[in-house]
Scaffold this motif. Structure first.
Motif, PDB file in Angstrom:
ATOM      1  N   ILE A 156       0.825  -1.210   0.000  1.00 37.00           N
ATOM      2  CA  ILE A 156       0.000   0.000   0.000  1.00 37.00           C
ATOM      3  C   ILE A 156       0.859   1.260   0.000  1.00 37.00           C
ATOM      4  CG2 ILE A 156      -1.773   1.267   1.269  1.00 37.00           C
ATOM      5  CD1 ILE A 156      -2.871  -1.316   2.275  1.00 37.00           C
ATOM      6  N   VAL A 157       2.031   1.199   0.625  1.00 37.29           N
ATOM      7  CA  VAL A 157       2.903   2.373   0.638  1.00 37.29           C
ATOM      8  C   VAL A 157       3.364   2.712  -0.776  1.00 37.29           C
ATOM      9  CG1 VAL A 157       5.092   3.291   1.472  1.00 37.29           C
ATOM     10  CG2 VAL A 157       3.663   1.920   3.000  1.00 37.29           C
ATOM     11  N   ALA A 158       3.775   1.703  -1.530  1.00 30.76           N
ATOM     12  CA  ALA A 158       4.189   1.934  -2.913  1.00 30.76           C
ATOM     13  C   ALA A 158       3.013   2.415  -3.758  1.00 30.76           C
ATOM     14  CB  ALA A 158       4.780   0.653  -3.501  1.00 30.76           C
ATOM     15  N   MET A 159       1.857   1.800  -3.545  1.00 29.00           N
ATOM     16  CA  MET A 159       0.672   2.221  -4.283  1.00 29.00           C
ATOM     17  C   MET A 159       0.320   3.674  -3.956  1.00 29.00           C
ATOM     18  SD  MET A 159      -3.220   0.844  -3.901  1.00 29.00           S
ATOM     19  CE  MET A 159      -3.323   1.738  -2.336  1.00 29.00           C
ATOM     20  N   GLY A 160       0.431   4.040  -2.673  1.00 29.47           N
ATOM     21  CA  GLY A 160       0.136   5.416  -2.281  1.00 29.47           C
ATOM     22  C   GLY A 160       1.060   6.417  -2.942  1.00 29.47           C
ATOM     23  N   ALA A 161       2.352   6.062  -3.050  1.00 32.86           N
ATOM     24  CA  ALA A 161       3.314   6.961  -3.696  1.00 32.86           C
ATOM     25  C   ALA A 161       2.957   7.163  -5.173  1.00 32.86           C
ATOM     26  CB  ALA A 161       4.720   6.399  -3.553  1.00 32.86           C
ATOM     27  N   ILE A 162       2.526   6.094  -5.827  1.00 32.11           N
ATOM     28  CA  ILE A 162       2.148   6.192  -7.241  1.00 32.11           C
ATOM     29  C   ILE A 162       0.930   7.095  -7.417  1.00 32.11           C
ATOM     30  CG2 ILE A 162       1.289   4.893  -9.231  1.00 32.11           C
ATOM     31  CD1 ILE A 162       2.944   2.517  -8.215  1.00 32.11           C
ATOM     32  N   TRP A 163      -0.087   6.889  -6.574  1.00 33.43           N
ATOM     33  CA  TRP A 163      -1.302   7.688  -6.700  1.00 33.43           C
ATOM     34  C   TRP A 163      -1.073   9.135  -6.289  1.00 33.43           C
ATOM     35  CZ3 TRP A 163      -5.241   6.461  -9.549  1.00 33.43           C
ATOM     36  CH2 TRP A 163      -5.535   5.118  -9.793  1.00 33.43           C
ATOM     37  N   MET A 164      -0.152   9.380  -5.374  1.00 37.71           N
ATOM     38  CA  MET A 164       0.183  10.767  -5.033  1.00 37.71           C
ATOM     39  C   MET A 164       0.744  11.503  -6.236  1.00 37.71           C
ATOM     40  SD  MET A 164       1.863  10.404  -1.228  1.00 37.71           S
ATOM     41  CE  MET A 164       2.431  12.114  -1.264  1.00 37.71           C
ATOM     42  N   TRP A 165       1.551  10.809  -7.036  1.00 36.66           N
ATOM     43  CA  TRP A 165       2.076  11.433  -8.253  1.00 36.66           C
ATOM     44  C   TRP A 165       0.958  11.630  -9.276  1.00 36.66           C
ATOM     45  CZ3 TRP A 165       2.251   9.057 -13.154  1.00 36.66           C
ATOM     46  CH2 TRP A 165       2.844   9.848 -14.146  1.00 36.66           C
ATOM     47  N   ILE A 166       0.081  10.634  -9.423  1.00 36.80           N
ATOM     48  CA  ILE A 166      -1.007  10.744 -10.392  1.00 36.80           C
ATOM     49  C   ILE A 166      -1.925  11.916 -10.059  1.00 36.80           C
ATOM     50  CG2 ILE A 166      -3.088   9.589 -11.262  1.00 36.80           C
ATOM     51  CD1 ILE A 166      -1.598   6.946 -11.033  1.00 36.80           C
ATOM     52  N   PHE A 167      -2.205  12.119  -8.766  1.00 38.46           N
ATOM     53  CA  PHE A 167      -3.134  13.168  -8.348  1.00 38.46           C
ATOM     54  C   PHE A 167      -2.436  14.446  -7.910  1.00 38.46           C
ATOM     55  CE2 PHE A 167      -5.967   9.407  -7.453  1.00 38.46           C
ATOM     56  CZ  PHE A 167      -6.870   9.694  -8.473  1.00 38.46           C
ATOM     57  N   ASN A 168      -1.184  14.593  -8.252  1.00 40.68           N
ATOM     58  CA  ASN A 168      -0.501  15.839  -7.958  1.00 40.68           C
ATOM     59  C   ASN A 168      -1.196  16.984  -8.706  1.00 40.68           C
ATOM     60  OD1 ASN A 168       1.592  18.056  -8.516  1.00 40.68           O
ATOM     61  ND2 ASN A 168       2.676  16.790  -7.049  1.00 40.68           N
ATOM     62  N   PRO A 169      -1.602  18.040  -7.999  1.00 43.21           N
ATOM     63  CA  PRO A 169      -2.389  19.090  -8.668  1.00 43.21           C
ATOM     64  C   PRO A 169      -1.617  19.872  -9.713  1.00 43.21           C
ATOM     65  CG  PRO A 169      -1.820  19.745  -6.423  1.00 43.21           C
ATOM     66  CD  PRO A 169      -1.409  18.311  -6.563  1.00 43.21           C
ATOM     67  N   ASP A 170      -0.283  19.829  -9.685  1.00 42.53           N
ATOM     68  CA  ASP A 170       0.519  20.619 -10.621  1.00 42.53           C
ATOM     69  C   ASP A 170       1.025  19.791 -11.796  1.00 42.53           C
ATOM     70  OD1 ASP A 170       0.262  22.941  -9.018  1.00 42.53           O
ATOM     71  OD2 ASP A 170       1.865  22.206  -7.709  1.00 42.53           O
ATOM     72  N   VAL A 171       1.630  18.649 -11.509  1.00 43.76           N
ATOM     73  CA  VAL A 171       2.268  17.862 -12.581  1.00 43.76           C
ATOM     74  C   VAL A 171       1.710  16.449 -12.667  1.00 43.76           C
ATOM     75  CG1 VAL A 171       4.416  19.173 -12.466  1.00 43.76           C
ATOM     76  CG2 VAL A 171       4.134  17.158 -11.016  1.00 43.76           C
ATOM     77  N   GLY A 172       0.589  16.193 -11.999  1.00 42.70           N
ATOM     78  CA  GLY A 172       0.036  14.851 -11.978  1.00 42.70           C
ATOM     79  C   GLY A 172      -0.599  14.432 -13.291  1.00 42.70           C
ATOM     80  N   LEU A 173      -0.650  13.135 -13.517  1.00 40.58           N
ATOM     81  CA  LEU A 173      -1.214  12.587 -14.745  1.00 40.58           C
ATOM     82  C   LEU A 173      -2.704  12.891 -14.851  1.00 40.58           C
ATOM     83  CD1 LEU A 173      -0.927  10.828 -17.292  1.00 40.58           C
ATOM     84  CD2 LEU A 173      -1.341   8.822 -15.839  1.00 40.58           C
ATOM     85  N   ALA A 174      -3.440  12.848 -13.724  1.00 40.87           N
ATOM     86  CA  ALA A 174      -4.891  13.065 -13.763  1.00 40.87           C
ATOM     87  C   ALA A 174      -5.222  14.454 -14.303  1.00 40.87           C
ATOM     88  CB  ALA A 174      -5.478  12.870 -12.370  1.00 40.87           C
TER      89      ALA A 174
END
Length: 218
Positions: free
Chosen positions: A41-59
């Motif tokens: 879950i820690v690794a998954m959380g790090a990935i989703w934090m990048w995806i949902f980053n408000p500035d440079v995130g993939l989402a």
């Protein structure tokens, strides 16, 4: 709990229904859908934090690409809980496998009887598959409630209870009382209250299961 349990149950059931079809490569698809549930879950959380980053995130990059306004996701009080509920769907592989096993135990002759009588997909689902699978659904609902009240890692890794305590889940609050503020008496009381809440809700679920759970041996 109110948001994550129903959405995870419905999502896992739908995925299991799709994976129960006779298609080429279904073993590969089953593996792909189950694989995220065994990722730490820690690794998954790090990935989703990048995806949902408000500035440079993939989402937000995808939203901008289709002309939609960006979202704050984990940085807004109004969207942090729905975002975490969405992330939780990533880990429904175990629930999906249990549903898939239950679907494979549905007698084929009952499905064929509905088809002979002219019933479609909806009739087979609500008059055969769901009634026979109610014990499996009940098990997943109980486990979903228990696990939902004990969510901790997502909040600890991704939001630290923020913003403005919007994702300060109960177990994370217990952790802060114990290991950040060293108020062990408070944390023990919080843990006992959590135990009582889960026990009461589980008892209620078992109390009313006779109204909708069908056991084939009865």
């Amino acid at each position: 709990v109110v948001l994550s349990v129903p959405t995870s149950i419905v999502f896992a059931f739908l995925i299991a229904s799709l994976l129960n079809k006779s298609v080429k490569g279904k073993g590969l698809f089953r593996t792909l859908f189950y694989l995220p549930s065994i990722i730490p879950i820690v690794a998954m959380g790090a990935i989703w934090m990048w995806i949902f980053n408000p500035d440079v995130g993939l989402a937000n990059t995808l939203l901008k690409a289709v002309g939609l306004p960006p979202n704050k996701w984990l940085s807004s009080e109004s969207t942090v809980i729905p975002t975490l509920v969405f992330v939780n769907l990533w880990t429904t592989g175990s629930t999906m496998v249990i549903f898939l096993a239950g679907m494979q135990d549905v007698p084929r002759q009952l499905i064929e009887a509905v088809e002979i009588d002219g019933g479609g997909v909806t009739a087979k689902l609500f008059h055969v598959i769901v009634p026979i699978m109610t014990p499996t659904i009940f098990y997943n609902v109980v486990m979903g409630f228990i696990n939902g009240f004990q969510i901790f890692t997502q909040s600890y890794v991704m939001t630290q209870g923020g913003p403005n305590n919007a994702s300060l889940f109960y177990v994370y609050y217990l952790y802060r009382e114990s290991f950040q503020f060293m108020r062990m008496g408070n944390s023990c009381a919080i843990a006992w209250i959590l135990f009582v809440i889960i026990m009461i809700l589980t008892a209620i679920l078992f109390k009313f299961q006779n109204r909708w759970v069908y056991y084939g041996g009865e």
